[in-house]
Design a protein around this motif. Structure first.
Motif, short mmCIF file in Angstrom:
data_model
loop_
_atom_site.label_atom_id
_atom_site.label_comp_id
_atom_site.label_asym_id
_atom_site.label_seq_id
_atom_site.Cartn_x
_atom_site.Cartn_y
_atom_site.Cartn_z
N GLU A 181 39.59 53.46 25.83
CA GLU A 181 40.52 52.56 26.71
C GLU A 181 40.02 53.07 28.22
O GLU A 181 39.86 54.26 28.41
N ARG A 182 40.06 51.91 29.12
CA ARG A 182 40.14 52.29 30.61
C ARG A 182 41.44 51.82 31.27
O ARG A 182 42.10 50.66 30.58
N PHE A 183 42.02 52.66 31.90
CA PHE A 183 43.05 52.18 32.73
C PHE A 183 43.17 52.42 34.10
O PHE A 183 42.47 53.21 34.43
N ILE A 184 44.17 51.87 34.52
CA ILE A 184 44.11 52.20 36.20
C ILE A 184 45.62 52.53 36.41
O ILE A 184 46.55 51.67 35.85
N ARG A 185 45.81 53.56 37.08
CA ARG A 185 47.29 53.80 37.43
C ARG A 185 47.87 53.26 38.72
O ARG A 185 47.05 53.00 39.60
N THR A 186 48.83 52.47 38.63
CA THR A 186 49.29 51.68 39.91
C THR A 186 50.60 52.48 40.44
O THR A 186 50.87 53.79 39.73
N ALA A 187 51.17 52.11 41.47
CA ALA A 187 52.07 52.84 42.05
C ALA A 187 53.49 52.85 41.02
O ALA A 187 54.27 53.81 41.10
N THR A 188 53.41 51.82 40.23
CA THR A 188 54.64 51.44 39.44
C THR A 188 54.59 51.89 37.79
O THR A 188 55.43 52.06 37.27
N GLY A 189 53.09 51.92 37.51
CA GLY A 189 52.97 52.30 36.08
C GLY A 189 51.44 52.50 35.86
O GLY A 189 50.84 52.65 36.54
#
Ligand SMILES: C[S@@+](CC[C@H](N)C(=O)[O-])C[C@H]1O[C@@H](n2cnc3c(N)ncnc32)[C@H](O)[C@@H]1O
Length: 394
Positions: A181-189
């Motif tokens: 899986e590829r994910f991106i961390r955002t400021a909120t989640g």
């Protein structure tokens, strides 16, 4: 993700381009079935393994000079000869044991290991191969019939992991071929990178991560005691623990040798590694755009070896050793192999010395590639880890 600074890639020939168009059509149909997009892990699964179409399932060459990439067994038979010495140690302790190889590629490693075990007078009764690609199974059988006609009767292709396997399990560069899986961390989640069709091409979209993915990312952050910065992109293999547990369930007594390019979790999710570990291989060019050349390029992700160790321990195995490939080879009998070179013609010695450099130099395969050994039952630690064991860093 296409970057403008990507090195120019060779153009595929007409047949490969036509095949790639069929793979892309297949993926677009799966996107449409799924409501318009697929997760990156599904995209990788289809690109590599779609029946009769995916990179590993269809007929391209892949391994070695005429293919897209070179693996350690393709570089040199010395890799298999040293590994065979380690297998011999285990087979002596586990009386009557056999070898099981996952994802045998061209069949080269199986051939090298069996030839070397014959010389060591330590041949197992059976050498089983579990290979997901029907096309590769066929090519392995052809290769082994030609290369080791007198030993090939010991080799069987199995479709599911055996029950109560005793002896050795080998997997070279299989972990990196499991979908991630590829994910991106955002400021909120945590958001998931998904793949969508954009005309004839593919593109990425971000959407709220499913619970399993966001929980897995938050668990990594908790373990590292640190939040990943906003905008950070990386990978995680949610399928890997299941693969390790299936392998562990089939092992009654013995050792697993896993080789791959990888690092510890702390290195994997270091802040400066904010673009992730996904790599694509096409005709010996390495780049980072998985959305092109569908089905005709290899997609791989470096391995988080701490996660592999955790999955193994959860499945009841213990970690018997973790070291860089160079140290594994140097500790595992490379010197004994080299002593045998002395009687060979000088040109052969020079060629072998070049191969050893590729396998062991830090800037080549020596440091990036690791070996992790997993153990079930009473067994000595393999001698290959005598020189340097980095298990404590995991
Ligand atoms: C990068 S290639 C490595 C091939 C070979 N071991 C070598 O080192 O040259 C990955 C191999 O793993 C196989 N593979 C991928 N997923 C697998 C799985 N779940 N079980 C068994 N084989 C798998 C592929 O079909 C392919 O043969």
């Amino acid at each position: 993700m296409q970057h403008d600074d990507r090195p120019a890639l060779p153009n595929p020939d007409a047949l490969s381009a036509a095949h790639s168009a069929r793979v892309a059509d297949f993926i677009r149909a799966r996107m449409s079935d799924a409501g318009g997009s697929v997760s990156f892990a599904e995209f990788m699964q289809h690109s590599l393994y779609a029946a009769g179409l995916g990179y590993y399932a269809a007929g391209s060459i892949k391994f070695g000079a005429g293919g897209d990439f070179v693996t350690a067994p393709e570089v040199s038979s010395i890799f298999g000869r040293v590994l065979a010495r380690q297998c011999a140690e285990v087979l002596t302790e586990v009386r009557g044991g056999s070898i099981l190889e996952y994802g045998a590629g061209s069949g080269k490693l199986a051939s090298d290991v069996l030839k070397a075990l014959e010389r060591l007078d330590a041949l197992p009764e059976r050498y089983d191969i579990l290979e997901v690609s029907g096309d590769l199974q066929q090519r392995q059988a052809e290769y082994l019939r030609a290369e080791i006609p007198e030993l090939v009767s010991r080799v069987s292709w199995i479709q599911a992991p055996p029950e109560n396997h005793a002896g050795v399990i080998i997997a070279n560069e299989v972990l990196d071929a499991l979908p991630v899986e590829r994910f991106i961390r955002t400021a909120t989640g945590v958001e998931q990178l998904r793949v969508v069709a954009e005309g004839n091409a593919f593109g990425n979209i971000q959407s709220l991560a499913p619970e399993t993915l966001s929980q897995a990312v938050l668990a990594i952050e908790e373990e590292l005691g640190d939040s990943l910065p906003a905008g950070y992109v990386s990978e995680i293999s949610l399928g890997m623990p299941g693969w390790v547990s299936t392998l562990a369930d089939s092992l009654k007594h013995g050792l697993v040798f896993l080789f791959d390019y990888g690092v510890t979790r702390r290195e994997y999710y270091a802040h400066e590694r904010s673009g992730g570990w996904l790599r694509c291989h096409f005709r010996h060019h390495v780049h980072d755009d998985p959305l092109i050349l569908s089905g005709i390029q290899d997609l791989t992700a470096w391995v988080d070896f701490s996660a592999v160790a955790e999955a193994a321990v959860n499945a009841g195995l213990d970690v018997a050793g973790y070291s860089a490939q160079a140290q594994f080879l140097l500790g595992g009998g490379l010197d004994a192999e080299m002593r045998e070179f002395a009687s060979l013609p000088l040109t052969t010695q020079l060629a072998l010395s070049g191969q050893i450099k590729t396998l062991t130099l830090p800037a080549e395969m020596g440091e990036r590639f690791k070996c992790m050994a997993l153990r079930r039952g009473e067994l000595s630690t393999p001698s290959a880890f005598g020189l340097a064991d980095r298990t404590h860093t995991l």
